[in-house]
Design a protein around this motif. Structure first.
Motif, PDB file in Angstrom:
ATOM      1  N   GLU A 297       0.818  -1.209   0.000  1.00 37.43           N
ATOM      2  CA  GLU A 297       0.000   0.000   0.000  1.00 37.43           C
ATOM      3  C   GLU A 297       0.854   1.263   0.000  1.00 37.43           C
ATOM      4  N   VAL A 298       1.922   1.305   0.840  1.00 33.93           N
ATOM      5  CA  VAL A 298       2.744   2.514   0.885  1.00 33.93           C
ATOM      6  C   VAL A 298       3.555   2.670  -0.398  1.00 33.93           C
ATOM      7  N   ALA A 304       2.203   6.929  -6.799  1.00 33.92           N
ATOM      8  CA  ALA A 304       1.195   7.908  -7.207  1.00 33.92           C
ATOM      9  C   ALA A 304       1.630   9.327  -6.899  1.00 33.92           C
ATOM     10  N   ALA A 305       2.411   9.504  -5.823  1.00 37.96           N
ATOM     11  CA  ALA A 305       2.891  10.838  -5.448  1.00 37.96           C
ATOM     12  C   ALA A 305       4.168  11.217  -6.193  1.00 37.96           C
ATOM     13  N   GLY A 306       4.720  10.289  -6.983  1.00 41.96           N
ATOM     14  CA  GLY A 306       5.932  10.579  -7.756  1.00 41.96           C
ATOM     15  C   GLY A 306       7.194  10.631  -6.921  1.00 41.96           C
ATOM     16  N   ASP A 359       4.277  -1.988 -12.079  1.00 36.95           N
ATOM     17  CA  ASP A 359       3.683  -0.651 -12.111  1.00 36.95           C
ATOM     18  C   ASP A 359       4.709   0.459 -11.899  1.00 36.95           C
ATOM     19  N   GLY A 360       6.006   0.099 -11.943  1.00 32.25           N
ATOM     20  CA  GLY A 360       7.045   1.099 -11.750  1.00 32.25           C
ATOM     21  C   GLY A 360       8.053   0.651 -10.699  1.00 32.25           C
ATOM     22  N   PRO A 361       9.023   1.502 -10.412  1.00 29.60           N
ATOM     23  CA  PRO A 361      10.074   1.111  -9.470  1.00 29.60           C
ATOM     24  C   PRO A 361       9.560   1.035  -8.036  1.00 29.60           C
ATOM     25  N   GLU A 362      10.217   0.217  -7.235  1.00 30.29           N
ATOM     26  CA  GLU A 362       9.937   0.142  -5.809  1.00 30.29           C
ATOM     27  C   GLU A 362      11.221  -0.261  -5.078  1.00 30.29           C
ATOM     28  N   GLU A 370       6.068   5.426   6.065  1.00 34.04           N
ATOM     29  CA  GLU A 370       4.744   5.701   5.499  1.00 34.04           C
ATOM     30  C   GLU A 370       4.818   6.402   4.150  1.00 34.04           C
ATOM     31  N   GLN A 371       5.987   6.971   3.823  1.00 36.76           N
ATOM     32  CA  GLN A 371       6.171   7.610   2.516  1.00 36.76           C
ATOM     33  C   GLN A 371       6.642   6.610   1.461  1.00 36.76           C
ATOM     34  N   GLY A 372       6.798   5.344   1.860  1.00 30.86           N
ATOM     35  CA  GLY A 372       7.239   4.328   0.913  1.00 30.86           C
ATOM     36  C   GLY A 372       8.729   4.325   0.678  1.00 30.86           C
ATOM     37  N   LEU A 373       9.486   4.995   1.539  1.00 31.48           N
ATOM     38  CA  LEU A 373      10.942   5.072   1.413  1.00 31.48           C
ATOM     39  C   LEU A 373      11.609   4.220   2.492  1.00 31.48           C
TER      40      LEU A 373
END
Length: 531
Positions: A297-298, A304-306, A359-362, A370-373
Motif C-alpha cells: 500500500e505505501v 502515485a505521489a511521484g 507498475d514502476g520502481p519500488e 509511510e512515505q514508501g521510502l
C-alpha cells in the motif's frame, strides 16, 4: 556533492560534518555548488569518501591531522554506529582542551585525568556519566592517540597504559584509566510470554485485558510487530535485521518445515563475516503479511505521489546472480552500469537499491516508512521507545491502586538489542531442554552428543556470530552463566504434553528461570490475562 550535517554550535564547540556523495536535484545543485564545480574531484584527490566525518573547530578551521585519522584505515573499519559515537566522544575532549587553550596534540596525562574527573565525579557537572560510558569515551580517545603516537605526530600519548592478564592467560595492554565500576551490560532479558505481551500492548495497542484498545490507529503495527518478532526469533542485530532486502527474506525450509534458513551479508555484521540465521515459519508469516498488505500500500501511494521519480540516487537492480558468490547488477539514473557482491553491500548502499515492478520502481529495502521510502535502522529505536511508554501507561499500576510499587516495574520493556539478548537466553534454555528432557540422554550419551554436535553454549555462540564464547557467557547470558540448568530442568513443574516442548511447558520453565535469576523480565501474576 558534499552534504554536511552539523551537530552542535560552532560558537561553542567543535562540530561534526558527514560527507555524502548523494546528488541533489538540478536546481539545488546549481545554487549550492556555484563556484565549487571541482569539489567532487578535489574530494577524490585527497581521499575523502562517502561516510567520512569532518571536524570543524570553533574558529572554523579544519585540523589536517585529525582529518587524516578520520580517513585512516583504523577508523574506517569501525561500524557506522561506532564512528558516530566515537566522533561525538572525541569532540567532548576537544572542547575540554579548547577551553584550556590547547590543541588535541598538546594534551598531557594530567589533562585526561582532569577530564575524567569532570565527566565522572565533579559536582559542577550536572550530567555526570558512569563507568561504562567513560570506558567508551576512553576507547575513542585511545584509538586517536595511539594512531598519532604510532606515526610520531605527538611525542607521547596522554593516555597511560598498563598490562593486565586476559581470560586466557595472555597479557593485554589496556588504558590505566579504565573504569573499575563499569557494568558489562544493562540489557534486560524478556521471557517469551513477556515479549508476547510487550508486542501486543506496545506495538498492537492491546489493553491490559488483552483486547484491542478503542481508538487505536495502528497504521504501522503489522510492520513493527513483524520486525520485532524477526529480531526476537533470529537474534539478529538492529543493522542486520533492519537492512534486509526483499529477496533476502528466507524461503528455504529446513526438514520438518518449522524453520527457514537465511544468510546475513558480511558488510552489515559487526564482525564483517557472513552468518546463517534461522527464522520460524510463523514469524515469516508476519513478514509476508506485512509485505503483501501495508508495504504494498505505501509503495502504491509513493508511486502515485511521484516520490520515486524525484529520487536522484537510485540504483535499479537488473539482475541478482545465484550461487555462493551472489552479485547484484544495477543501473543508475545516468545509465551507468555497475555490480557488487551481495555480501559486500553496506547498509547505506542497500538503501539505494530499487527494482522495476509491473507498475514502476519500488525499493528492495524490506522495511519502509509511510512515505514508501527505506526506514533507517536507527529509526527503530524510536519505535521501541514509544512501545515501552505505552506498556508503562497501560500495564503499570497507578499510585494509590493495588499492586503499585514505586521501586519495581511490572511492565515489560524492550530494545532492539534486548531482543537479541532474549533470543540467546531462549535458545540456551530450549537447547538444554531438548538435550536433557526431550532426548532423555544419559550422562554418557550427553557427552557423546556434545562431542558430535557441540555444547548448547557454543550453539548459541554460533547463532549470535560471536568470536568468543566468553562474550556469549558473560554478557549475553550473564543471568544464567552459573546456573545449573540440568538441576533446574529436572525439578521444573511442566504442563502440556510430555513428549515435546509445548508452549505452556516452556512458559513454566522460563518462569522459574526468571524467579531464580536477576535481570530477566517475566509477567507478574497480576498482569496475566485470564484464559
Amino acid at each position: 556533492m558534499l552534504k554536511a550535517i552539523g551537530e552542535g554550535n560552532a560558537m561553542v564547540g567543535w562540530r561534526v560534518f558527514w560527507v555524502s556523495k548523494r546528488k541533489a536535484a538540478d536546481g539545488v545543485r546549481t545554487s549550492l555548488l556555484a563556484g565549487w564545480e571541482g569539489l567532487a574531484s578535489s574530494e577524490e584527490r585527497v581521499g575523502i569518501q562517502e561516510g567520512d566525518p569532518i571536524l570543524l573547530a570553533p574558529d572554523y578551521r579544519v585540523d589536517e591531522l585529525l582529518s587524516l585519522y578520520l580517513r585512516s584505515r583504523r577508523f574506517r573499519r569501525y561500524t557506522t554506529e561506532t564512528k558516530r559515537n566515537y566522533v561525538t566522544d572525541i569532540c567532548l575532549f576537544l572542547n575540554f582542551l579548547w577551553a584550556r587553550g590547547y590543541a588535541w596534540n598538546q594534551a598531557l596525562e594530567g589533562d585526561l585525568e582532569d577530564f575524567e574527573d569532570w565527566r565522572r565525579w565533579s559536582t559542577d557537572n550536572p550530567e555526570r556519566i558512569g563507568g561504562a560510558k567513560w570506558d567508551r569515551e576512553l576507547a575513542a580517545l585511545t584509538g586517536l592517540y595511539s594512531w598519532a603516537e604510532g606515526r610520531e605526530l605527538i611525542p607521547r600519548s596522554p593516555i597511560a597504559m598498563k598490562q593486565v592478564m586476559g581470560r586466557n592467560g595472555d597479557v593485554l595492554t589496556v588504558p590505566a584509566a579504565k573504569a573499575k565500576d563499569a557494568k558489562k551490560s544493562d540489557v534486560r532479558w524478556l521471557t517469551p510470554r513477556a515479549f508476547r505481551r510487550w508486542v501486543d500492548v506496545g506495538l498492537r495497542g492491546h489493553t491490559a485485558a488483552g483486547m484491542p484498545a478503542d481508538g487505536w490507529a495502528g497504521r504501522l503495527e503489522d510492520r513493527n510487530a513483524a520486525f520485532a518478532d524477526l529480531l526476537y526469533s533470529t537474534g539478529m542485530r538492529l543493522s542486520e535485521g533492519g537492512s534486509l532486502l526483499t529477496f533476502e527474506v528466507p524461503s528455504i525450509r529446513l526438514a520438518g518445515g518449522r524453520y527457514c534458513v537465511g544468510r546475513i551479508a558480511a558488510a552489515v555484521t559487526r564482525s564483517k563475516k557472513p552468518r546463517t540465521f534461522y527464522v520460524a515459519m510463523n514469524v515469516l508469516g508476519g513478514v509476508e503479511a506485512y509485505q503483501q498488505g501495508l508495504r504494498s500500500e505505501v509503495v502504491r501511494k509513493a508511486r502515485a505521489a511521484g516520490r520515486y521519480d524525484a529520487l536522484s540516487e537510485m540504483r535499479l537492480v537488473t539482475r541478482v546472480t545465484s550461487g555462493a558468490r551472489r552479485e547484484v547488477h544495477w543501473r543508475d539514473r545516468d545509465g551507468v552500469l555497475g555490480k557488487e557482491k551481495l555480501t559486500a553491500l553496506t547498509v547505506e548502499r542497500r538503501m539505494t537499491l530499487y527494482t522495476e515492478g509491473p507498475d514502476g520502481p519500488e525499493p528492495l529495502w524490506l522495511w519502509l516508512n509511510e512515505q514508501g521510502l527505506p526506514f533507517a535502522p536507527s529509526s527503530w529505536e524510536g519505535v521501541f521507545r514509544t512501545a515501552n511508554k505505552r506498556c508503562r501507561d497501560v500495564l503499570e499500576p497507578q499510585p494509590g491502586t493495588p499492586g503499585f510499587d514505586p521501586y519495581r516495574s511490572t511492565a515489560p520493556q524492550a530494545t532492539p538489542h534486548s531482543a537479541r539478548h532474549s533470543f540467546a537466553l531462549r535458545m540456551l534454555v530450549i537447547l538444554h531442554y531438548l538435550m536433557d528432557q526431550r532426548l532423555g540422554l544419559t550422562a554418557e550419551e550427553r557427552r557423546d552428543y556434545r562431542l558430535l554436535y557441540g555444547d548448547p553454549w557454543r550453539m548459541v555462540q554460533d547463532l549470535l556470530g560471536h568470536s568468543s564464547i566468553e562474550t556469549t557467557r558473560q554478557i549475553y547470558l550473564a543471568p544464567v552463566a552459573d546456573l545449573q540448568l540440568r538441576s533446574l530442568l529436572e525439578t521444573a513443574p511442566l504442563r502440556g504434553d510430555a513428549g515435546g516442548a509445548a508452549e505452556g511447558a516452556m512458559d513454566d520453565l522460563f518462569a522459574r528461570v526468571a524467579r531464580e535469576t536477576e535481570g530477566i523480565q517475566d509477567l507478574d501474576e497480576r498482569m496475566q490475562v485470564a484464559t
